[in-house]
Write an enzyme that holds these catalytic residues in place. Sequence first.
Site, mmCIF file in Angstrom:
data_model
loop_
_atom_site.group_PDB
_atom_site.id
_atom_site.type_symbol
_atom_site.label_atom_id
_atom_site.label_comp_id
_atom_site.label_asym_id
_atom_site.label_seq_id
_atom_site.Cartn_x
_atom_site.Cartn_y
_atom_site.Cartn_z
ATOM 1 N N GLU A 68 69.337 37.250 63.104
ATOM 2 C CA GLU A 68 69.800 38.330 62.229
ATOM 3 C C GLU A 68 70.994 37.798 61.432
ATOM 4 O O GLU A 68 71.837 37.091 61.970
ATOM 5 C CB GLU A 68 70.193 39.551 63.095
ATOM 6 C CG GLU A 68 70.872 40.687 62.400
ATOM 7 C CD GLU A 68 70.101 41.268 61.222
ATOM 8 O OE1 GLU A 68 68.938 41.661 61.367
ATOM 9 O OE2 GLU A 68 70.696 41.312 60.123
ATOM 10 N N ASP A 94 71.292 33.184 58.517
ATOM 11 C CA ASP A 94 70.369 33.578 57.462
ATOM 12 C C ASP A 94 69.068 32.802 57.656
ATOM 13 O O ASP A 94 69.104 31.615 58.018
ATOM 14 C CB ASP A 94 70.980 33.258 56.092
ATOM 15 C CG ASP A 94 70.205 33.936 54.976
ATOM 16 O OD1 ASP A 94 69.013 33.584 54.762
ATOM 17 O OD2 ASP A 94 70.764 34.830 54.334
ATOM 18 N N ASP A 115 63.097 43.278 54.441
ATOM 19 C CA ASP A 115 63.481 43.960 53.198
ATOM 20 C C ASP A 115 62.490 43.600 52.093
ATOM 21 O O ASP A 115 62.243 42.418 51.859
ATOM 22 C CB ASP A 115 64.896 43.547 52.786
ATOM 23 C CG ASP A 115 65.919 43.967 53.829
ATOM 24 O OD1 ASP A 115 65.801 45.095 54.348
ATOM 25 O OD2 ASP A 115 66.838 43.177 54.127
ATOM 26 N N LYS A 119 62.606 44.574 43.229
ATOM 27 C CA LYS A 119 62.772 44.063 41.854
ATOM 28 C C LYS A 119 62.254 42.624 41.764
ATOM 29 O O LYS A 119 62.580 41.785 42.615
ATOM 30 C CB LYS A 119 64.248 44.092 41.458
ATOM 31 C CG LYS A 119 64.746 45.505 41.247
ATOM 32 C CD LYS A 119 66.158 45.531 40.740
ATOM 33 C CE LYS A 119 66.559 46.992 40.595
ATOM 34 N NZ LYS A 119 67.958 47.242 40.830
ATOM 35 N N ASP A 151 56.003 48.970 55.740
ATOM 36 C CA ASP A 151 55.565 50.298 55.279
ATOM 37 C C ASP A 151 55.283 50.261 53.772
ATOM 38 O O ASP A 151 54.855 51.270 53.209
ATOM 39 C CB ASP A 151 56.692 51.320 55.503
ATOM 40 C CG ASP A 151 57.918 50.929 54.705
ATOM 41 O OD1 ASP A 151 58.409 49.787 54.903
ATOM 42 O OD2 ASP A 151 58.354 51.715 53.861
ATOM 43 N N TYR A 189 62.577 50.718 62.568
ATOM 44 C CA TYR A 189 62.070 51.172 61.267
ATOM 45 C C TYR A 189 60.677 51.763 61.402
ATOM 46 O O TYR A 189 60.351 52.771 60.792
ATOM 47 C CB TYR A 189 62.059 50.002 60.268
ATOM 48 C CG TYR A 189 63.311 49.905 59.454
ATOM 49 C CD1 TYR A 189 64.524 49.606 60.064
ATOM 50 C CD2 TYR A 189 63.310 50.133 58.088
ATOM 51 C CE1 TYR A 189 65.686 49.521 59.341
ATOM 52 C CE2 TYR A 189 64.477 50.060 57.349
ATOM 53 C CZ TYR A 189 65.655 49.751 57.967
ATOM 54 O OH TYR A 189 66.819 49.683 57.245
#
Length: 208
Positions: A68, A94, A115, A119, A151, A189
Amino acid sequence: MRVRKVPDAEIKIFNHPLVIKDSQQYREAHYKLFQNQNPIHLEIGMGKGGFILQKAIENPHLNFIGLEKDASILYRALAKISPEIKNVRFILADANKITEIFDDEISVLYLNFSDPWPKNRHHQRRLTNLTFLKKYQLILKKKAVIIFKTDNKSFFDYSLEQFTIGGFKVIEKSLNLHQKQITQIMTEYEKKFHQKKLPIYYLKLSVN
Ligand SMILES: C[S@@+](CC[C@H](N)C(=O)[O-])C[C@H]1O[C@@H](n2cnc3c(N)ncnc32)[C@H](O)[C@@H]1O
């Protein structure tokens, strides 16, 4: 994922015995941390750790590492650990750095609700971008698998395309993973999306 900043989170993390502080030294030898030769499963972007901790409890014959990048989020995961869990470790890093941390030693890689970076100009930050997939190829063992869940349909389509270009083979695919029944441990999530009755998109892929 947004969490309140934890003061001195990095210092607190590095004092925790289950956090790997000098991971680069363990390249090709992370199993030594666990003092066994059991397969290592890695979750990248494991958030508050609910999934990986439950996996570790249910699978004592496997080793788990959660990576993480956010110190405050990782701190929250550490707060959930109970002393009987011996087969899990954490790394604050990272995903960009994974080839500096691991050699080809990972049997299963989980990308749970990464994530989506919707964009286009941010596409290189997506954890399923081809640049990342090439790095994953280097840390995965022969016959390793990737489990991917999201999702976000656009992110799913993008990821499927990238996995195909990157030479991964789809073994399982679902456009509504929990439609019939819940057969897998859910992430934080995932529980939220499932409660809202949103479909979960799922892929299981093998390294060619
Ligand atoms: C949307 S959350 C999902 C958390 C968890 N996997 C779940 O399903 O509940 C994405 C997580 O990935 C982490 N993350 C995003 N990009 C990352 C990167 N490049 N390296 C490591 N972690 C990353 C974020 O800090 C966040 O905790």
